[in-house]
Enzyme design. Sequence first.
Site, PDB file in Angstrom:
ATOM      1  N   LEU A  22      38.837 -47.420 -37.400  1.00 51.37           N
ATOM      2  CA  LEU A  22      39.755 -46.096 -37.080  1.00 51.37           C
ATOM      3  C   LEU A  22      40.155 -45.809 -37.872  1.00 51.37           C
ATOM      4  CD1 LEU A  22      43.039 -47.170 -36.294  1.00 51.37           C
ATOM      5  CD2 LEU A  22      43.554 -47.586 -37.931  1.00 51.37           C
ATOM      6  N   TYR A 185      51.800 -46.094 -29.893  1.00 56.87           N
ATOM      7  CA  TYR A 185      52.368 -46.058 -27.942  1.00 56.87           C
ATOM      8  C   TYR A 185      53.474 -45.497 -28.128  1.00 56.87           C
ATOM      9  CZ  TYR A 185      49.596 -48.154 -25.103  1.00 56.87           C
ATOM     10  OH  TYR A 185      48.042 -48.027 -24.068  1.00 56.87           O
ATOM     11  N   LYS A 188      52.672 -41.521 -27.498  1.00 58.65           N
ATOM     12  CA  LYS A 188      52.585 -41.055 -26.425  1.00 58.65           C
ATOM     13  C   LYS A 188      53.124 -40.036 -25.594  1.00 58.65           C
ATOM     14  CE  LYS A 188      49.120 -44.657 -25.828  1.00 58.65           C
ATOM     15  NZ  LYS A 188      47.450 -44.563 -26.005  1.00 58.65           N
ATOM     16  N   ASP A 241      48.036 -58.769 -29.334  1.00 57.25           N
ATOM     17  CA  ASP A 241      47.849 -57.083 -29.249  1.00 57.25           C
ATOM     18  C   ASP A 241      47.828 -56.294 -28.903  1.00 57.25           C
ATOM     19  OD1 ASP A 241      44.607 -55.947 -29.898  1.00 57.25           O
ATOM     20  OD2 ASP A 241      44.603 -55.667 -28.018  1.00 57.25           O
ATOM     21  N   HIS A 246      53.265 -52.866 -28.687  1.00 58.02           N
ATOM     22  CA  HIS A 246      53.426 -51.389 -27.451  1.00 58.02           C
ATOM     23  C   HIS A 246      54.131 -51.639 -25.997  1.00 58.02           C
ATOM     24  CE1 HIS A 246      49.787 -50.433 -30.393  1.00 58.02           C
ATOM     25  NE2 HIS A 246      49.120 -50.701 -29.557  1.00 58.02           N
ATOM     26  N   LYS A 346      44.769 -48.612 -16.998  1.00 62.60           N
ATOM     27  CA  LYS A 346      46.341 -47.760 -16.284  1.00 62.60           C
ATOM     28  C   LYS A 346      47.226 -48.007 -17.500  1.00 62.60           C
ATOM     29  CE  LYS A 346      47.472 -48.579 -12.633  1.00 62.60           C
ATOM     30  NZ  LYS A 346      47.878 -48.666 -11.004  1.00 62.60           N
TER      31      LYS A 346
HETATM   32  P1  NDP Z   1      49.715 -48.525  -5.424  1.00 60.56           P
HETATM   33  O1  NDP Z   1      50.142 -48.780  -3.971  1.00 60.56           O
HETATM   34  O2  NDP Z   1      48.172 -48.543  -5.955  1.00 60.56           O
HETATM   35  O3  NDP Z   1      50.302 -50.022  -6.867  1.00 60.56           O
HETATM   36  C1  NDP Z   1      52.001 -50.221  -5.884  1.00 60.56           C
HETATM   37  C2  NDP Z   1      51.708 -51.501  -7.326  1.00 60.56           C
HETATM   38  O4  NDP Z   1      51.771 -52.206  -6.414  1.00 60.56           O
HETATM   39  C3  NDP Z   1      51.231 -51.397  -8.271  1.00 60.56           C
HETATM   40  O5  NDP Z   1      51.964 -52.458  -9.378  1.00 60.56           O
HETATM   41  C4  NDP Z   1      50.348 -52.836  -8.432  1.00 60.56           C
HETATM   42  O6  NDP Z   1      49.786 -52.752  -9.205  1.00 60.56           O
HETATM   43  C5  NDP Z   1      51.050 -53.543  -6.595  1.00 60.56           C
HETATM   44  N1  NDP Z   1      49.964 -54.254  -6.532  1.00 60.56           N
HETATM   45  C6  NDP Z   1      49.604 -53.607  -4.869  1.00 60.56           C
HETATM   46  N2  NDP Z   1      48.683 -54.274  -4.919  1.00 60.56           N
HETATM   47  C7  NDP Z   1      48.821 -55.955  -5.563  1.00 60.56           C
HETATM   48  C8  NDP Z   1      47.912 -56.961  -5.023  1.00 60.56           C
HETATM   49  N3  NDP Z   1      47.004 -57.112  -4.046  1.00 60.56           N
HETATM   50  N4  NDP Z   1      48.403 -57.500  -6.283  1.00 60.56           N
HETATM   51  C9  NDP Z   1      49.277 -57.340  -7.248  1.00 60.56           C
HETATM   52  N5  NDP Z   1      49.670 -55.921  -7.303  1.00 60.56           N
HETATM   53  C10 NDP Z   1      49.487 -55.232  -6.458  1.00 60.56           C
HETATM   54  O7  NDP Z   1      51.119 -47.511  -6.704  1.00 60.56           O
HETATM   55  P2  NDP Z   1      51.855 -46.167  -5.362  1.00 60.56           P
HETATM   56  O8  NDP Z   1      51.888 -47.008  -4.346  1.00 60.56           O
HETATM   57  O9  NDP Z   1      52.336 -45.791  -6.988  1.00 60.56           O
HETATM   58  O10 NDP Z   1      50.273 -45.094  -5.172  1.00 60.56           O
HETATM   59  C11 NDP Z   1      49.518 -45.369  -4.625  1.00 60.56           C
HETATM   60  C12 NDP Z   1      48.465 -44.241  -5.032  1.00 60.56           C
HETATM   61  O11 NDP Z   1      48.979 -42.906  -4.950  1.00 60.56           O
HETATM   62  C13 NDP Z   1      47.586 -44.617  -6.439  1.00 60.56           C
HETATM   63  O12 NDP Z   1      46.882 -44.552  -6.351  1.00 60.56           O
HETATM   64  C14 NDP Z   1      48.877 -43.492  -7.800  1.00 60.56           C
HETATM   65  O13 NDP Z   1      48.197 -43.217  -8.610  1.00 60.56           O
HETATM   66  C15 NDP Z   1      48.664 -42.584  -6.326  1.00 60.56           C
HETATM   67  N6  NDP Z   1      49.680 -41.198  -6.755  1.00 60.56           N
HETATM   68  C16 NDP Z   1      49.241 -40.792  -7.971  1.00 60.56           C
HETATM   69  C17 NDP Z   1      50.507 -39.155  -8.611  1.00 60.56           C
HETATM   70  C18 NDP Z   1      49.717 -38.577  -8.983  1.00 60.56           C
HETATM   71  O14 NDP Z   1      49.005 -38.823  -9.917  1.00 60.56           O
HETATM   72  N7  NDP Z   1      51.314 -37.864  -9.853  1.00 60.56           N
HETATM   73  C19 NDP Z   1      52.056 -39.943  -7.859  1.00 60.56           C
HETATM   74  C20 NDP Z   1      51.914 -40.690  -6.462  1.00 60.56           C
HETATM   75  C21 NDP Z   1      50.978 -41.086  -6.245  1.00 60.56           C
HETATM   76  P3  NDP Z   1      48.346 -52.583  -9.635  1.00 60.56           P
HETATM   77  O15 NDP Z   1      49.403 -51.053 -10.598  1.00 60.56           O
HETATM   78  O16 NDP Z   1      48.149 -53.747 -10.761  1.00 60.56           O
HETATM   79  O17 NDP Z   1      47.036 -52.122  -9.006  1.00 60.56           O
HETATM   80  C1  BG6 Z   2      45.209 -50.989 -29.641  1.00 65.48           C
HETATM   81  C2  BG6 Z   2      44.510 -52.180 -29.153  1.00 65.48           C
HETATM   82  O1  BG6 Z   2      46.384 -51.561 -30.422  1.00 65.48           O
HETATM   83  O2  BG6 Z   2      45.843 -50.690 -28.244  1.00 65.48           O
HETATM   84  C3  BG6 Z   2      43.401 -52.416 -28.627  1.00 65.48           C
HETATM   85  O3  BG6 Z   2      44.281 -53.619 -31.050  1.00 65.48           O
HETATM   86  C4  BG6 Z   2      44.048 -51.216 -27.471  1.00 65.48           C
HETATM   87  O4  BG6 Z   2      43.023 -53.763 -27.902  1.00 65.48           O
HETATM   88  C5  BG6 Z   2      44.924 -50.398 -27.958  1.00 65.48           C
HETATM   89  O5  BG6 Z   2      43.197 -51.503 -26.349  1.00 65.48           O
HETATM   90  C6  BG6 Z   2      44.829 -49.662 -26.242  1.00 65.48           C
HETATM   91  O6  BG6 Z   2      45.420 -48.416 -26.656  1.00 65.48           O
HETATM   92  P1  BG6 Z   2      45.765 -46.983 -25.549  1.00 65.48           P
HETATM   93  O7  BG6 Z   2      45.991 -45.583 -26.780  1.00 65.48           O
HETATM   94  O8  BG6 Z   2      43.720 -46.887 -25.796  1.00 65.48           O
HETATM   95  O9  BG6 Z   2      45.819 -47.095 -24.576  1.00 65.48           O
END
Ligand code: NDP
Ligand code: BG6
Length: 499
Positions: A22, A185, A188, A241, A246, A346
């Site tokens: 750490l 966290y 951040k 964890d 967090h 993410k």
């Molecule tokens: P997504 O369409 O990727 O996802 C929307 C949500 O639905 C998330 O919570 C996702 O989970 C969930 N999801 C989708 N499919 C499934 C599945 N099969 N099973 C379970 N959960 C599911 O995100 P957005 O609509 O917000 O954005 C689309 C894309 O555009 C993303 O890549 C995003 O990063 C990008 N974007 C980026 C911006 C920026 O960088 N400023 C601005 C706007 C959009 P999970 O997260 O687990 O996939």
């Molecule tokens: C720590 C956990 O507290 O947070 C790790 O013990 C985890 O397992 C980490 O990977 C995540 O932190 P960050 O800042 O990388 O999102």
Amino acid sequence: MSEPVKFVKNTVIVVFGASGDLAKKKTFPALFGLYREGYLDETTKIIGYARSHLTVEELRERIEKNLKTPKEEDKKKVDGFFKMVTYVSGPYDQDDGFIRLREEIETFESAKCTLEPHRLFYFALPPSVFLPVATNIKKLVYAEKGVTRLIVEKPFGRDLETARKLQADLSPLFREDEIFRIDHYLGKELVKNLLVMRFGNQFLNSAWNKDNIQSIQIAFKEPFGTEGRGGYFDNIGIIRDVMQNHLLQVLTLLTMERPVSFDPEAIRDEKVKVLKAMAPFDHKDILIGQYDKSEDGTKPSYLDDETVKPGSKCVTFAALAFQIENERWSGVPIIMRAGKALNEGKVEIRLQYKAVASGVFNTIPHNELVIRIQPNEAVYMKFNSKTPGLSNATQVTDLDLTYSSRYKDFWIPEAYEALIRDAMLGDHSNFVRDDELEVSWSLFTPLLNYLEGENAPQPELYPYGSRGPKGLRDYLAKHNYIIEEKHPYTWPVTTPNEE
Ligand code: NDP
Ligand code: BG6
């Protein structure tokens, strides 16, 4: 919130556990970052303390590759930084090392310090030596006339009973205002922005409630498994964890009431209140998983990690639905989900709004506010708009604040940089108070006992590199989160989305 003074002068910072992981990966790089950006100067002394016999040069060799030097000229700063660093080797549970540490501190203070002593002790240590170190600090290096502060790292116990015991052990030694329980966290950038975003924007503030929001998600996804650290993880699990600490911290800032001021205690009072309003978990309404081999067989399963107990039921993925029983949130499902070995890395918050009244629209997607904590910090609102031109079709687009394009020339501190600086300034706003711990462990301990007891349920296997257990999609739907399949969303927007 006003800008604090630039320097905190005349401080001695002691990093216990200086030879460890750490310290190497986070604590020293954060101290260097503060120095590089001009927030520490040579009126500060940094002393590494650990059992290993190391010279400062050897310590430097361990640390240096983790120091971020974005500009070529910063490399020179590394030399300047290490001029501030010394190292004391000694045991954690005996006097002699601490006596040498005291001499080192006092020599510096009498030569360089014009103000009363300010000593900051950073515990980059395993919990097994927390108490001996705290006891020896109090006995041998406590600043009787000045200020003593301790930064302590999680775990703050592993359940309610052990957390209480740790607190009972520490409280006769140090006052609560001397203890800074770090949850990185809270350092951040987008987590620190939550209160300003919420309470500083009337269009969000006025709709931040059950009348407008139908579901909330806080998601933590890591694309790697335990990778040989399974022995540690197997006793912890994903809930302990990252969720009990967090994600719960993020959740409290997201759902608490407006504090009367930005005073640290006013903020922490509100965090405790919302934690107390959380209903106990319904053990029947959780989704738990453990990662299996990847579909192509190239990535190992959790149980393939030789450091893991054979047949372990350790949870590497969990989705937990919360209810907050207060006027603002009653009835709104709040889902916290976290997993290892998933399809991507993410951390984000998603607030999905209720539908607008139908009639003029056949179907129109829900607004959704996404706060992406990492990577690539961003805040975007999924927003319905007319397709540009002669078309009257609606289209999902976004109001987008992507930090990397909007704030090109800003230094965004690493979480540890921000938090160490806060502790130096004595600002507790982004640290965890003892009563927060009590409430959070009260909430999580029954769930952990259930998951780790004799009749522990079997977690559902999911392939390494997938989204998690198969049931996730239905679990989200059951808790009001709608995946807008009829309105696929691409970013940046390229094609019209016809009604
Ligand atoms: P997504 O369409 O990727 O996802 C929307 C949500 O639905 C998330 O919570 C996702 O989970 C969930 N999801 C989708 N499919 C499934 C599945 N099969 N099973 C379970 N959960 C599911 O995100 P957005 O609509 O917000 O954005 C689309 C894309 O555009 C993303 O890549 C995003 O990063 C990008 N974007 C980026 C911006 C920026 O960088 N400023 C601005 C706007 C959009 P999970 O997260 O687990 O996939
Ligand atoms: C720590 C956990 O507290 O947070 C790790 O013990 C985890 O397992 C980490 O990977 C995540 O932190 P960050 O800042 O990388 O999102």
